[in-house]
Design a protein around this motif. Structure first.
Motif, short mmCIF file in Angstrom:
data_model
loop_
_atom_site.label_atom_id
_atom_site.label_comp_id
_atom_site.label_asym_id
_atom_site.label_seq_id
_atom_site.Cartn_x
_atom_site.Cartn_y
_atom_site.Cartn_z
N PRO B 176 0.88 -1.32 0.18
CA PRO B 176 0.00 -0.26 -0.09
C PRO B 176 0.76 1.30 -0.04
N ASP B 177 2.08 1.37 0.94
CA ASP B 177 2.71 2.45 0.65
C ASP B 177 3.32 2.61 -0.75
N ALA B 178 4.05 1.62 -1.53
CA ALA B 178 4.45 1.95 -2.83
C ALA B 178 3.31 2.33 -3.75
N ARG B 179 2.04 1.85 -3.48
CA ARG B 179 0.81 2.24 -4.41
C ARG B 179 0.53 3.68 -4.28
N ALA B 180 0.65 4.00 -2.88
CA ALA B 180 0.44 5.40 -2.72
C ALA B 180 1.27 6.61 -3.28
N ALA B 181 2.70 5.88 -3.22
CA ALA B 181 3.71 6.86 -3.79
C ALA B 181 3.39 6.95 -5.16
N GLY B 182 3.17 5.64 -5.74
CA GLY B 182 3.25 5.88 -7.40
C GLY B 182 4.39 5.62 -8.10
N THR B 183 5.29 6.70 -8.17
CA THR B 183 6.94 6.77 -8.57
C THR B 183 7.65 7.29 -7.49
N ILE B 184 8.92 6.76 -7.76
CA ILE B 184 9.98 7.43 -6.84
C ILE B 184 11.17 7.59 -7.95
N THR B 185 12.17 8.51 -7.21
CA THR B 185 13.56 8.59 -8.14
C THR B 185 14.50 7.95 -7.35
N SER B 186 15.63 7.32 -7.92
CA SER B 186 16.42 6.49 -7.10
C SER B 186 17.70 6.41 -7.98
N ALA B 187 19.10 6.43 -7.47
CA ALA B 187 20.16 6.03 -8.26
C ALA B 187 20.84 4.91 -7.58
#
Lengths: 431, 416
Positions: B176-187
């Motif tokens: 659910p946390d990931a669904r709420a975020a939708g997209t993230i930026t990461s290296a």
């Protein structure tokens, strides 16, 4: 407030206690003991401001190279004993030797403290403050005050060239003697008539007197007397330059003193003037034994001023000093730029009224530079020195063409050379 | 030498510093001296007080902030104050610590323990610290973990092979946390489940570009406690929090419980510092007291040696520059400008003038007349003498030196 080595030693002793019992309480107690001992000692010390001071310099004036004494009379005006140190401070060039004196003075008593002075420079050497450091009975701590007390030592010019005076006086007497064998010339004056002796110049026979007496009588002559000599010392910026180990002015003062001594022995009247844009010193009308002391006193405090000389003003001063023809000796330097703008325009009119002698202090270091051939860099310096020498010679030539005599010599040579020039002028009767 | 009293004890001479005669004191009293000292010092005292006041004011008015990266009180681009303040506004109590022991003691069940990178990458937590943290009951949030932290606190995960540049990845899981975020930026490199039992408890999310399947920048291990892992700590910094869905993911990850322990391990902790005492433990007892006493002794020594016996006496000195400096300067100018022509002309003119004076040649005579006179006096050939006295300028420094020596030789031959 001051502390002595004893306070430090007490702290060292207390360190042992702190090391034996290294706690905060020990440190506090040790600090309290130390502070209390010092505070009590300061409180029990005599106040240095209660001392009554008087400074006397014996003698008050001394020739450069001589020694004097600074005598400090100190009376303990406080109700406590005064113990500690007193320092009789002088400027460094006064050459004060050991000027720190230990003190142990009961109340009301006085002490006389002597500091030797060996001055190294001409002029008025001023005394500094007298510093009294008064210690308490434990000598751990004390009080200190620096009190202004007047004091001054006047250092007269050294007159190093006085060693040349006897030989020049002998030459002066020879001049007198020569007159008795009848060297007759322009400017010499009639002295007396006496009988002819073999060897006398037949041209000096006074025929009218011979006819009256029936005996051959000759006139005798002696050198002129009661001529005026004016020595002018240029104290402008060119006199401040250092030649050898003293300013150029000091060499000029030396030459002026020798000439004045010689001229006053010869019966001439000497006036001395030190001038740049204003009169820095003037001595006129002094003669005989009073002349040299007056000159030394007047010239002792003359210092070079960093201004351009006012030569027309100087000529005006000379005119106000003497009205009849006189020998005017200008003690300056033949710095081409300064001479062209300053001295050259006025020397012609001055030489028309008076006999002018320009005495210039040369720099012996230039001769050393000129002879140096060690490297190509030295040759450039030598070329510059030659160039300067040529320019000075050219300036001297112009001055001679305008009627002035020029004497140029190093600081040690200038005084005898000026004296010789004076004797030559006198012998030629050109004064 | 002690004299009898020259002045009656009752008589106090007046203070006359300018006049002659005896002087008593310097005309000051304790009060006038204190006033004079105060007048001389008051500007200094005033400036020092002003400086102290301004410093105090700045210290009080400035919000607490640090330079530590990822710290909740760091306001710089690499700090974490934005996250901490948002969490605080939503009722999460953030406890910041740099000590692993303290973090372990605070991390009870029902709290979140966030472990962030220390200053040095890789070994910011010792093995003992990691054991302590692994033994707590709190939920863990590992942000940008080192290899050692990952192995100790989330053994079900290993590093993936992606990363190296910033990618924007989309949620690809049911968390659910990931669904709420939708997209993230990461290296970061992303995580992979490892071990046989891992598949059942591990959820990975946000696969980086071109990475192996099941790699995820964000992973959750639902074991005895929940461990959420994020591969790149830059996501929660003040500079990058607002990008994509970073803020949603980080806030939900750290804000699961009302209490959050925020651990940024101390970078410089050595292995021997774990015993809990500093260098002072190595000194013998009482060294503080001895040091304080030595300070007192030093002050005594300074006062003893520092006070001179009265002020220095100043005097005006005569000019110290030698008169020949002007000539030397002229020589240096010749040299710097390479004016061999001028230098040689000076040397030749001076020699010619001296020779003319010695030989009785008048000053205004022609060069030929002087050369003739010199030739008669020395017997040298005329062109030789003429070349020396009136020749061309020397081409180099060596020729100038030779010319100078030859002129000297010529002069020495004409000594009268």
């Amino acid at each position: 407030m001051i502390l002595t080595w004893r306070a430090f030693a007490l702290a060292g002793v207390l360190t042992v206690a702190v090391l034996v019992a290294p706690t905060a309480a020990t440190v506090i107690v040790a600090t309290a003991v130390l502070v209390l001992a010092c505070v009590v000692d300061v409180a029990l010390a005599a106040s240095p401001r209660d001392a009554v001071l008087e400074r006397e310099v014996v003698p008050a004036a001394v020739r450069l190279g001589g020694t004097a004494r600074s005598v400090l009379t100190l009376r303990n005006g406080s109700p406590r004993a005064l113990r500690g140190v007193v320092r009789d401070a002088w400027v460094p060039s006064a050459g004060a030797g050991d000027n720190r004196h230990p003190l142990a003075l009961p109340p009301g008593e006085a002490v006389r403290l002597t500091t030797g002075l060996a001055p190294t420079r001409r002029g008025d050497r001023a005394a500094g403050a007298v510093t009294i450091r008064s210690l308490g009975p434990l000598r751990l701590a004390g009080r200190q005050a620096s009190l202004p007390v007047r004091g001054r030592l006047r250092v007269l010019p050294e007159f190093a060239s006085r060693k040349h005076l006897p030989s020049r006086l002998a030459r002066l007497r020879e001049l007198d003697g020569r007159a008795t064998v009848q060297v007759r010339g322009e400017g010499t004056e009639f002295d007396s008539l006496r009988e002819y002796v073999i060897g006398d110049d037949v041209r000096s026979i006074d025929w009218r007197a011979t006819a009256r007496r029936g005996d051959v009588v000759v006139r005798t002559w002696r050198p002129e007397r009661d001529r005026r000599v004016v020595v002018v010392l240029d104290t402008s910026r060119t006199s401040a330059a250092r030649v050898g180990d003293q300013p150029r002015l000091d060499a000029g003062i030396d030459a002026g003193l020798l000439l004045a001594a010689l001229a006053s022995h010869a019966g001439d009247r000497v006036d001395v003037l030190a001038y740049d844009r204003a009169v820095r010193a003037r001595v006129r009308g002094a003669s005989g034994t009073r002349l040299l002391p007056a000159l030394a006193e007047a010239l002792a405090t003359v210092e070079p001023e960093l201004v351009e000389a006012d030569w027309p003003g100087l000529v005006g001063q000379v005119r106000s000093l003497v009205s009849q023809r006189a020998l005017v000796v200008l003690v300056t330097t033949l710095d081409p730029a300064a001479v062209e703008t300053g001295l050259l325009p006025v020397v012609g009119p001055l030489a028309a009224r008076h006999q002018v002698l320009v005495a210039s202090v040369a720099d012996p270091e230039l001769d050393a530079l000129r002879a140096d051939r060690d490297s190509s860099a030295d040759v450039y310096d030598a070329a510059a020195a030659e160039r300067v020498g040529l320019e000075r010679a050219a300036v001297a030539g112009i001055l001679r063409r305008r009627g002035a005599d020029v004497v140029e010599a190093g600081p040690d040579e200038l005084a005898p050379r000026v004296a010789d020039a004076y004797l030559a002028l006198k012998a030629a009767g050109r004064l | 030498m002690t004299l009898t009293d020259p002045f009656p004890a009752t008589d106090t001479p007046p203070h006359r510093p300018g006049g002659s005669g005896p002087v008593r004191g310097d005309g000051t009293t304790t009060r006038t001296r204190a006033r004079r000292r105060w007048r001389a010092m008051r500007w200094v005292v005033g400036l020092v007080l002003l400086g102290a006041f301004v410093t105090l004011l700045l210290a009080l008015l400035r919000p607490p902030s640090s330079d530590t990266p990822y710290a909740p009180d760091a306001a710089g681009p690499d700090g974490g104050r934005a996250v901490a303040q948002i969490l605080g506004r939503h009722g999460v109590h953030v406890t910041y610590t740099r000590s692993a022991e303290r973090a372990a003691s605070l991390a009870r069940a029902g709290t979140t323990l966030a472990v962030l990178p220390g200053d040095t990458y890789g070994d910011d937590l010792s093995d003992a610290d990691l054991d302590l943290l692994a033994g707590t009951d709190a939920d863990l949030a590992l942000v940008g973990p080192s290899d050692a932290s990952l192995a100790a606190l989330a053994p079900e995960l290993t590093w993936g092979w992606g990363g190296g540049y910033v990618t924007t990845s989309t949620a690809s899981c049911a968390d659910p946390d990931a669904r709420a975020a939708g997209t993230i930026t990461s290296a970061g490199g992303g995580f992979l489940p490892s071990g046989p039992a891992a598949d059942r408890v591990v959820t990975t999310c946000f696969p980086p570009d071109a990475a192996e399947a099941r790699t995820g920048s964000y992973a959750v291990v639902d074991g005895t406690r929940r461990v959420a892992v994020l591969d790149d700590a830059v996501i929660l910094t003040n500079a990058h929090l607002a990008e994509a869905g970073n803020a949603a993911l980080v806030l939900r990850m750290l804000g699961r419980h009302a209490d959050l322990v925020w651990l940024v391990p101390e970078a410089d902790r050595g292995a021997d510092a774990s015993d809990g005492t500093g260098a002072s433990a190595l000194l013998p007892p009482g060294s503080g007291a001895v040091a304080a006493w030595l300070l007192v002794v030093a002050v005594v020594a300074i006062v003893w040696r520092g006070r001179r016996l009265g002020p220095l006496v100043a005097e005006d000195l005569p000019v110290v520059v030698r008169a020949s400096e002007a000539t030397r300067g002229r020589g240096r100018l010749y040299r710097a400008g390479g004016s061999r022509g001028h230098a040689a002309a000076g040397l030749r003119a001076a020699t010619a003038a001296r020779l003319a004076a010695r030989l009785g040649v008048p000053a205004g005579a022609t060069p030929e007349a002087l050369v003739d006179a010199v030739v008669r006096a020395t017997g040298r050939p005329a062109p030789d003498v003429h070349g020396l006295l009136y020749g061309p300028p020397p081409p180099d420094d060596a020729a100038l030196l030779t010319l100078a020596r030859h002129l000297d030789d010529l002069e020495s031959e004409v000594r009268p």
